[in-house]
Design a protein around this motif. Structure first.
Motif, short mmCIF file in Angstrom:
data_model
loop_
_atom_site.label_atom_id
_atom_site.label_comp_id
_atom_site.label_asym_id
_atom_site.label_seq_id
_atom_site.Cartn_x
_atom_site.Cartn_y
_atom_site.Cartn_z
N SER A 107 -67.46 42.84 28.23
CA SER A 107 -66.03 43.14 28.25
C SER A 107 -65.31 42.54 29.44
O SER A 107 -64.11 42.76 29.61
CB SER A 107 -65.81 44.67 28.24
OG SER A 107 -66.21 45.22 27.00
N ALA B 211 -62.24 43.97 31.33
CA ALA B 211 -61.70 45.03 30.47
C ALA B 211 -60.18 45.08 30.58
O ALA B 211 -59.49 44.20 30.07
CB ALA B 211 -62.36 46.36 30.80
N ASN B 212 -59.63 46.08 31.24
CA ASN B 212 -58.18 46.20 31.45
C ASN B 212 -57.84 45.51 32.77
O ASN B 212 -58.14 46.03 33.85
CB ASN B 212 -57.79 47.67 31.49
CG ASN B 212 -56.29 47.88 31.55
OD1 ASN B 212 -55.54 47.01 31.96
ND2 ASN B 212 -55.84 49.06 31.16
N LEU C 24 -67.73 48.29 36.11
CA LEU C 24 -67.94 49.08 34.90
C LEU C 24 -69.18 49.96 34.95
O LEU C 24 -69.23 50.99 34.26
CB LEU C 24 -68.01 48.15 33.68
CG LEU C 24 -66.74 47.36 33.34
CD1 LEU C 24 -66.97 46.46 32.14
CD2 LEU C 24 -65.58 48.30 33.09
N PHE D 280 -65.54 51.22 29.94
CA PHE D 280 -64.23 50.62 30.20
C PHE D 280 -63.77 51.08 31.59
O PHE D 280 -64.36 51.98 32.19
CB PHE D 280 -63.24 51.08 29.12
CG PHE D 280 -62.19 50.08 28.78
CD1 PHE D 280 -62.50 48.94 28.07
CD2 PHE D 280 -60.87 50.28 29.17
CE1 PHE D 280 -61.52 48.02 27.74
CE2 PHE D 280 -59.89 49.36 28.85
CZ PHE D 280 -60.21 48.22 28.14
N ASN D 281 -62.71 50.47 32.10
CA ASN D 281 -62.30 50.76 33.47
C ASN D 281 -61.01 51.57 33.56
O ASN D 281 -60.35 51.57 34.61
CB ASN D 281 -62.17 49.47 34.29
CG ASN D 281 -61.14 48.50 33.72
OD1 ASN D 281 -60.77 48.59 32.55
ND2 ASN D 281 -60.67 47.58 34.54
N ASN D 282 -60.64 52.28 32.51
CA ASN D 282 -59.52 53.22 32.60
C ASN D 282 -59.96 54.50 33.31
O ASN D 282 -61.15 54.77 33.41
CB ASN D 282 -58.99 53.54 31.20
CG ASN D 282 -58.11 52.43 30.66
OD1 ASN D 282 -58.24 51.28 31.04
ND2 ASN D 282 -57.22 52.77 29.75
N HIS E 4 -64.56 44.82 24.52
CA HIS E 4 -63.25 45.45 24.36
C HIS E 4 -62.41 45.17 25.60
O HIS E 4 -62.91 45.16 26.72
CB HIS E 4 -63.40 46.96 24.16
CG HIS E 4 -64.08 47.32 22.88
ND1 HIS E 4 -63.41 47.45 21.68
CD2 HIS E 4 -65.39 47.54 22.60
CE1 HIS E 4 -64.28 47.76 20.72
NE2 HIS E 4 -65.49 47.82 21.26
N GLY E 5 -61.14 44.96 25.36
CA GLY E 5 -60.23 44.68 26.47
C GLY E 5 -58.83 45.12 26.13
O GLY E 5 -58.58 45.72 25.09
N PRO F 175 -57.32 49.96 24.39
CA PRO F 175 -58.54 49.65 23.63
C PRO F 175 -58.75 50.64 22.50
O PRO F 175 -58.30 51.78 22.56
CB PRO F 175 -59.63 49.76 24.68
CG PRO F 175 -59.10 50.78 25.64
CD PRO F 175 -57.61 50.53 25.71
N GLY G 136 -59.88 44.47 21.44
CA GLY G 136 -59.29 45.67 21.99
C GLY G 136 -57.85 45.79 21.58
O GLY G 136 -57.39 45.17 20.63
#
Length: 607
Positions: A46, A49-50, A105, A151-153, A477-478, A482, A490
């Motif tokens: 990923s 990611a974000n 991550l 993911f990095n949220n 996913h990005g 997502p 994503g």
């Protein structure tokens, strides 16, 4: 559930404990190993990611001030629109191991493993190891959990802290312990520092279960709850006090706020505007929530929202069964003593599910499908605890009816959810439906319950959610929104697994700069991508979507006069009236000469 367990044969306590110990510990470690494999396997696919949060993590590895405040850039122009607790952990990992996709991550994935372990421990204390293992497995195999723990949220840390809080409430309620209850308050307080007021949605359940079931007098229960409330305030408030008392001129602007304070961010954009819509800087389309067919922003509000096109495949696979189990469990424990632990556990997890689920269902402001990961621990517990008790009480027709209903509802709802991706494993939905209805019939018949029946029950119950979770974990996913499931990439917004494509010539130009900010760009989308590619601080004018009033035109002029910004990059996302992006862009165009680097129009502000 006392009404359903009266007919169980007596087994000597020492024999039961010895038999249990032989398989519980290996099963627990197998659960954690499987969860770690699911969440860590091919994690780097990923990328960043974000990009929005990745840029802030990168900034935190370059500047301690950026790490503390959650700045988008190491120059400390503006923060992300969330509190920084999740960024602290990812940033510290980057400082120790070097900033990369994996160092960012991996802590998120490990937080998922820890959440599974704590949920197991919380459920096991009152309902035994079988229920604990089922709850842990159900959480690990929830599709949105398999998404957000890779993911990095901020949601990964939020879920871990809330589960930790629930575990502390369980310990507190056992012996009316004020210490454990205050620890629960601290967990929720740090949850506030992760995603602000969303963390408070579990407080009604936490308070109610202690008030209902703690084995001490009412006065002491109220006193202990007051101490826990103080712990919430202190553990959340210390950061607000420091950030808002810090001289605004020497810290970044608080992104998402209207007056440059964390308190306004908490009450506005991340508070009341999430419930009622329309307030603060940022949000969904048009600055408010979603609605209608906009599945990225929740779709239509209402009681069916968690089952709809936006949230359904993320979280609702086991939700019908969890609701059936909750109702059945409360009914069968209605005459239990005040301190009955089975009923207390149902109040704890059921209160968590109902309050959070109803708020998500009816909130008018910004809401995204992945928010539903906050429901996953409660649903998992409400599958395991009633499921275990109903299975133990299966000699009673009422228990068999409820258990059969849980299995049949899961099979039928899994069939419906799998039809939403008809081209993916089309045979699976029919297999699960047939198996689920068959097993429900066997349970209702009540003739014989063998290991085969139990295995098929677990397959029919977990088959759909497990397949969707594994598919989610197998893909990159990005983006800023997502989604889980068998679709690579994503949601809309930043990135798509890797940071947005940037021209190598422009990246090299930024890397050659020595100023506080290598460049400034409108909004965070382009700024984050350039920063990640170059490793240099890039000012995001206007913050996340360009609507934050930072910097003002006069502030920008001052930065340029002091030689703190090298390039201005034309275009970019945003330009809302609050940020003054149009004014800044016009002033730059009127006073500096444009040039082209790698196909991008830029202005050298040092010339």
């Amino acid at each position: 559930m006392s009404a359903m367990t009266l007919t169980r044969p007596a087994v000597p306590r020492h024999r039961t404990a010895a038999a249990t110990q032989r398989w519980v510990r290996p099963s627990f470690w197998a659960l954690l190993a499987g969860t770690a494999l699911l969440y860590l396997w091919n994690l780097g696919s990923s990328g960043y990611a974000n990009d929005f949060y990745a840029a802030a993590v990168q900034a935190g590895t370059q500047s301690w001030k950026a790490l503390f405040f959650g700045s988008l850039d190491a120059g400390n122009a503006i923060t992300v629109d969330k509190p920084p607790a999740a960024l602290w952990i990812m940033g510290l990992s980057g400082r120790i191991f070097g900033f990369s996709s994996w160092s960012m991550l991996a802590p998120q994935a490990l937080e998922g493993v820890a959440a599974v372990a704590l949920l197991y421990a919380a459920v096991k204390r009152w309902s035994g190891p079988v229920a604990g293992l089922l709850a842990g497995a159900a959480l690990a195999l929830t599709p949105v959990a398999a998404l957000m723990f890779r993911f990095n949220n901020p949601d990964a840390l939020l879920v871990l802290l809330l589960v930790a809080g629930a575990y502390c409430v369980v310990r507190a309620t056992e012996k009316a312990s004020p210490m454990w209850l205050m620890l629960a308050g601290c967990a929720v307080g740090f949850g506030f520092l992760t995603k602000m007021m969303q963390a408070f949605l579990v407080l009604p359940a936490f308070g109610l279960v202690y008030l209902l079931a703690a084995p001490t007098g009412l006065g002491r229960r109220l006193l202990h709850l007051g101490g826990a409330a103080l712990a919430v305030v202190v553990s959340a408030g210390w950061y607000i006090a420091i950030a808002d008392l810090w001289p605004a001129s020497s810290r970044p602007y608080i992104g998402g706020s209207t007056n440059n304070t964390v308190l306004d961010l908490a009450l506005g954009y991340n508070g009341l505007s999430r419930i009622f819509g329309g307030a603060g800087n940022g949000g969904g389309p048009g600055g408010g929530g979603g609605g209608g067919n906009n599945t990225a922003f929740g779709g239509e509000t209402g009681i069916g929202r968690m089952f709809g096109a936006s949230f359904g495949t993320e979280i609702s696979w086991l939700l019908p069964a969890a609701l059936i189990g909750l109702v059945a469990g409360l009914w069968f424990t209605r005459r239990a003593p005040r301190t009955d632990r089975t009923r207390a556990s149902l109040v704890l997890w059921g209160g968590w599910l109902l309050v959070t689920g109803l708020v998500f269902s009816y909130m008018q402001g910004t809401v995204h499908p992945y928010y539903s990961v906050a429901l996953a621990p409660a649903i998992a517990a409400l599958i395991a605890i009633p499921g275990r008790e109903l299975w133990r009480g299966r000699a009673h027709w009422g228990a068999r009816l409820a258990l059969a209903g849980m299995v049949a509802a899961t099979a039928m709802w899994s069939f419906i959810l799998l039809t939403r991706t008809e081209s993916w494993l089309p045979a699976l939905r029919w297999i699960l439906l047939a198996a689920g209805l068959l097993i429900a019939g066997v349970i209702m018949w009540g003739h014989r319950f063998t290991a085969v029946v139990l295995t098929l029950t677990l397959f029919a119950g977990f088959g759909g959610t497990a397949a969707y979770a594994v598919s989610t974990a197998s893909l990159a996913h990005g983006g800023s929104i997502p989604v889980s499931g068998p679709v690579s990439g994503g949601g809309m917004g930043f990135g798509g697994g890797r940071s947005e494509s940037t021209d190598s010539a422009l990246v090299k130009a930024l890397q050659a700069t020595t100023e506080r900010w290598a460049a400034a760009s409108s909004g965070s989308q382009g700024a984050a991508s350039l920063q990640l590619s170059s490793g240099k601080a890039v000012m995001a004018i206007g913050g996340f979507n360009g609507s934050d009033p930072s910097p003002t035109l006069e502030e920008f002029k001052q930065y340029v006069a002091e030689g703190q910004i090298h390039y201005f990059i034309a275009g970019g996302r945003g330009g809302g009236p609050g940020g003054g992006n149009s004014e800044i862009a016009t002033w730059v165009a009127d006073n500096f000469t444009s040039t082209t680097i790698g196909g991008q129009t830029v202005y050298d502000l040092t010339s």
